[in-house]
Design an enzyme around this catalytic site. Sequence first.
Site, mmCIF file in Angstrom:
data_model
loop_
_atom_site.group_PDB
_atom_site.id
_atom_site.type_symbol
_atom_site.label_atom_id
_atom_site.label_comp_id
_atom_site.label_asym_id
_atom_site.label_seq_id
_atom_site.Cartn_x
_atom_site.Cartn_y
_atom_site.Cartn_z
ATOM 1 N N SER A 1 -8.441 -0.297 -5.372
ATOM 2 C CA SER A 1 -8.710 0.009 -3.970
ATOM 3 C C SER A 1 -10.222 0.190 -3.778
ATOM 4 O O SER A 1 -10.990 -0.731 -3.997
ATOM 5 C CB SER A 1 -7.914 1.235 -3.534
ATOM 6 O OG SER A 1 -7.717 1.232 -2.141
ATOM 7 N N LYS B 1 0.858 -1.192 0.000
ATOM 8 C CA LYS B 1 0.000 0.000 0.000
ATOM 9 C C LYS B 1 0.887 1.232 0.000
ATOM 10 O O LYS B 1 1.235 1.790 1.044
ATOM 11 C CB LYS B 1 -0.926 -0.006 1.215
ATOM 12 C CG LYS B 1 -2.121 0.928 1.039
ATOM 13 C CD LYS B 1 -3.021 0.464 -0.097
ATOM 14 C CE LYS B 1 -4.218 1.384 -0.314
ATOM 15 N NZ LYS B 1 -5.013 0.992 -1.465
#
Length: 594
Positions: free
Chosen positions: A394, A197
């Site tokens: 996402s 991430k």
Amino acid sequence: MKEFFKYVLATVVGVFAVSVIGLLLLFVVIGAIISSTEKEVVVQNNSMLVLNLDRTIVDRAPNDPFEDLELPGMFSSVKTIGLDNIMTSLEKAVDDDRIKGIYLDISMVNGGMASVEEIRNALLAFKEKSDKPIYACADKMMFGQKAYYLATVADKIVVHPEVGVDFRGLGGEMMFYKNALKKIGIEMQIVRHGKFKAAVEPFMLDKMSEENREQTLTYMGSLWNHMLKGISEERDISVEKLNELADEVQTFKKGKAAVESGLVDAAKYKDEVLDDLREITGIEGSKGVPVIGVKSYASAQVKGKSKKYSRNKIAVIYASGDIGMSLGSGEMIDGDKFGKEIRKVRQDSSYKAIVFRINSPGGAVFDSETMWREVKLAAEEKTLVVSFGDVAASGGYYIACPADKIMASPNTITGSIGIFGQIPNFGELLNDKLGITTDVVKTNENSDLLTLTRPMTEHERAMMQANIEEGYNTFISHVAEGRGMTKEEVDEIGQGRVWSGENAKEIGLIDEFGGLTDAIKLAAKMEGLEEYRTVDLPALPSPFEELFKMGADNVRAKILKNELGENYRYYEYLKKVSGMNGVLARMPYDIYLN
């Protein structure tokens, strides 16, 4: 007193003059809107359909009355072109005898790779269905790689003798703010789940982590290999030879060298190109070649192409932009508004299926969860197919996972299953740099939770991390349920990692390759519909609604776009990252390929 009245009179006259000018401009705009809506599109015989992609490609063409209005210094020269208009035009042109071929004016392409793929596939379909030629010409300084990939479907590719093909492989660059923030006394406090991430890396590192480098090379390699395969098939040049050419760098070589390498067919000046177009259209002598752009042609009447009315409706719901984050001047997906749109369709029996078109890097977890719930409920009652655009990652993947089927292009950017939170600490900036101090009064131990004027305590960080872990667990649980996988399997391919569409199909994140048109056909097939009509939602604002919603912020954004051009995206990204506070499910960064 005399001077006073003189200045007052001058002020009144000035205000009156500005008001009159403003009113005249308003009438000009309204007149332009009325004339554009009433004007019937005329297609001349022996025309070339022109596809110019230097405009920004968007999923749907907006009803913006200012877009083609030329008022120097006031409105943006950055124009858009709707993917919907392009697809409609290419489909109609197949059987329209007035259209003799397609002219690709294609030095640069201002759009994402998945949009390019959809257009490229539509052009290939055009070639299969008709014997009309596609002629590609690059005559504006440089022939970009994305544009070249698209142009390789053409029957003939021509460049200006002084234009080279920018063929050198794909590369990316990230900007890191950690040291700059340290200098001005700002600490960005990061909490995340997922080693991939990377959205927060610019605030915590001064270079890419090994994990981020790995994921970037993986999806970038996938995109490049897919491009090479497509170019190789159309130009009859081996992938090995294409990589050799890229390693040699073709960017600064001119037209003659591009012809010798086999990348293009000819190097010609404009007058020679016009001679070619006259030959294609059958125009004699030195007469001008009739042309029509896809934006106009999309609304032209074509004999035999009007669709029959059907009571069976397929809702095509568009979701473009950051989710729940009003950052920059780009599009935003409001969870409540889109949830309401999906709910209305679910409860309307005239809609037989739903196609959900997503073009989003993600955003706020709250809005993503709100939309996920409505998508899940809709999928339980109706056939629901998701179509991914350039990016659906996402939060953009979060809202898609309950669908019956997910379709994407091989070069769609997706995945990034993970969440993060970031809380800035301005304490040093305020105290040491600006000399501003703060003091606190509170009734309980944690009443000043997550204040921006001091570092987080261990207790606050632990609570924040627990919140992130809970959010991540919810995310992978949704994906596992929607995709028929275990949470462990989702976690293995999650951790915030970004994938190309090609990678995503291999690991089970998508079902099939295809664009929006393919997704609509699949939804109709799954529902057993032979006749149907599509309804685009949410309804676009009318030109008059666009006119009267123009506020100071929108005008400022248009002026900035006009001044900065393509560089506006850097300004917009800085606005985005400066507003990223709280818990988010978003892509690591925005991706642009030339």
